[in-house]
Write a protein that holds these residues in place. Structure first.
Motif, PDB file in Angstrom:
ATOM      1  N   VAL A   5       1.011  45.328  52.341  1.00  0.00           N
ATOM      2  CA  VAL A   5       2.354  44.887  51.973  1.00  0.00           C
ATOM      3  C   VAL A   5       3.186  44.735  53.244  1.00  0.00           C
ATOM      4  N   HIS A   6       4.191  43.899  53.177  1.00  0.00           N
ATOM      5  CA  HIS A   6       5.116  43.711  54.294  1.00  0.00           C
ATOM      6  C   HIS A   6       6.513  44.104  53.844  1.00  0.00           C
ATOM      7  N   VAL A   7       7.228  44.805  54.714  1.00  0.00           N
ATOM      8  CA  VAL A   7       8.634  45.135  54.495  1.00  0.00           C
ATOM      9  C   VAL A   7       9.383  44.447  55.626  1.00  0.00           C
ATOM     10  N   ALA A   8      10.127  43.397  55.275  1.00  0.00           N
ATOM     11  CA  ALA A   8      10.768  42.584  56.303  1.00  0.00           C
ATOM     12  C   ALA A   8      12.255  42.400  55.990  1.00  0.00           C
ATOM     13  N   PRO A   9      13.086  42.309  57.035  1.00  0.00           N
ATOM     14  CA  PRO A   9      14.513  42.081  56.821  1.00  0.00           C
ATOM     15  C   PRO A   9      14.781  40.691  56.263  1.00  0.00           C
ATOM     16  N   ILE A  10      15.814  40.587  55.460  1.00  0.00           N
ATOM     17  CA  ILE A  10      16.232  39.309  54.877  1.00  0.00           C
ATOM     18  C   ILE A  10      17.312  38.694  55.760  1.00  0.00           C
ATOM     19  N   SER A  11      17.265  37.381  55.910  1.00  0.00           N
ATOM     20  CA  SER A  11      18.279  36.627  56.669  1.00  0.00           C
ATOM     21  C   SER A  11      18.386  37.119  58.112  1.00  0.00           C
ATOM     22  N   ASP A  12      17.262  37.274  58.779  1.00  0.00           N
ATOM     23  CA  ASP A  12      17.248  37.688  60.171  1.00  0.00           C
ATOM     24  C   ASP A  12      17.351  36.450  61.065  1.00  0.00           C
ATOM     25  N   LEU A  13      17.349  36.666  62.362  1.00  0.00           N
ATOM     26  CA  LEU A  13      17.450  35.569  63.322  1.00  0.00           C
ATOM     27  C   LEU A  13      16.183  34.721  63.351  1.00  0.00           C
ATOM     28  N   ILE A  14      15.055  35.278  62.907  1.00  0.00           N
ATOM     29  CA  ILE A  14      13.790  34.543  62.831  1.00  0.00           C
ATOM     30  C   ILE A  14      13.208  34.701  61.437  1.00  0.00           C
ATOM     31  N   GLU A  15      12.229  33.856  61.119  1.00  0.00           N
ATOM     32  CA  GLU A  15      11.468  34.040  59.893  1.00  0.00           C
ATOM     33  C   GLU A  15      10.265  34.917  60.242  1.00  0.00           C
ATOM     34  N   HIS A  16      10.099  36.024  59.558  1.00  0.00           N
ATOM     35  CA  HIS A  16       9.024  36.964  59.843  1.00  0.00           C
ATOM     36  C   HIS A  16       7.721  36.516  59.193  1.00  0.00           C
ATOM     37  N   GLU A  17       6.604  36.734  59.881  1.00  0.00           N
ATOM     38  CA  GLU A  17       5.277  36.397  59.374  1.00  0.00           C
ATOM     39  C   GLU A  17       4.846  37.476  58.383  1.00  0.00           C
ATOM     40  N   THR A  18       4.838  37.143  57.102  1.00  0.00           N
ATOM     41  CA  THR A  18       4.521  38.129  56.068  1.00  0.00           C
ATOM     42  C   THR A  18       3.332  37.717  55.208  1.00  0.00           C
ATOM     43  N   GLU A  19       2.620  36.683  55.594  1.00  0.00           N
ATOM     44  CA  GLU A  19       1.498  36.207  54.794  1.00  0.00           C
ATOM     45  C   GLU A  19       0.164  36.790  55.242  1.00  0.00           C
ATOM     46  N   SER A  20       0.086  37.330  56.432  1.00  0.00           N
ATOM     47  CA  SER A  20      -1.167  37.821  57.001  1.00  0.00           C
ATOM     48  C   SER A  20      -1.445  39.265  56.602  1.00  0.00           C
ATOM     49  N   ASP A  21      -2.715  39.614  56.560  1.00  0.00           N
ATOM     50  CA  ASP A  21      -3.090  41.016  56.356  1.00  0.00           C
ATOM     51  C   ASP A  21      -2.980  41.805  57.652  1.00  0.00           C
ATOM     52  N   GLU A  22      -2.791  41.122  58.762  1.00  0.00           N
ATOM     53  CA  GLU A  22      -2.648  41.741  60.083  1.00  0.00           C
ATOM     54  C   GLU A  22      -1.178  41.691  60.503  1.00  0.00           C
ATOM     55  N   PRO A  23      -0.743  42.627  61.358  1.00  0.00           N
ATOM     56  CA  PRO A  23       0.657  42.631  61.827  1.00  0.00           C
ATOM     57  C   PRO A  23       0.852  41.631  62.970  1.00  0.00           C
ATOM     58  N   THR A  24       0.898  40.327  62.645  1.00  0.00           N
ATOM     59  CA  THR A  24       0.940  39.280  63.663  1.00  0.00           C
ATOM     60  C   THR A  24       2.343  38.771  63.977  1.00  0.00           C
ATOM     61  N   CYS A  25       3.356  39.324  63.370  1.00  0.00           N
ATOM     62  CA  CYS A  25       4.726  38.840  63.561  1.00  0.00           C
ATOM     63  C   CYS A  25       5.213  39.128  64.987  1.00  0.00           C
ATOM     64  N   ILE A  26       6.060  38.257  65.489  1.00  0.00           N
ATOM     65  CA  ILE A  26       6.619  38.390  66.843  1.00  0.00           C
ATOM     66  C   ILE A  26       7.475  39.649  67.001  1.00  0.00           C
ATOM     67  N   CYS A  27       7.989  40.215  65.900  1.00  0.00           N
ATOM     68  CA  CYS A  27       8.847  41.402  65.993  1.00  0.00           C
ATOM     69  C   CYS A  27       8.056  42.675  66.283  1.00  0.00           C
TER      70      CYS A  27
END
Length: 59
Positions: A5-27
């Motif tokens: 599962v991903h827990v990501a902020p809403i309306s942040d400065l970037i769009e977070h990568e939440t589709e992967s099973d790996e933690p690949t987001c830039i944050c």
């Protein structure tokens, strides 16, 4: 069996990568295990906002 599962902020400065099973987001999300019923484990990728909104929480 495991789940991711991903827990990501809403309306942040970037769009977070939440589709992967790996933690690949830039944050650089932190990955933590969550024990579910019957000993099942879910992996939670907790994303950090780039606008800094969580600073000051817990103070």
């Amino acid at each position: 069996m495991t789940a991711t599962v991903h827990v990501a902020p809403i309306s942040d400065l970037i769009e977070h990568e939440t589709e992967s099973d790996e933690p690949t987001c830039i944050c650089g999300p932190v990955t933590m295990p969550i024990e579910l019923v019957d000993g099942l484990i879910a992996w939670a990728h907790v994303h950090v906002s780039l606008d800094g909104r969580e600073r000051g929480e817990g103070d």
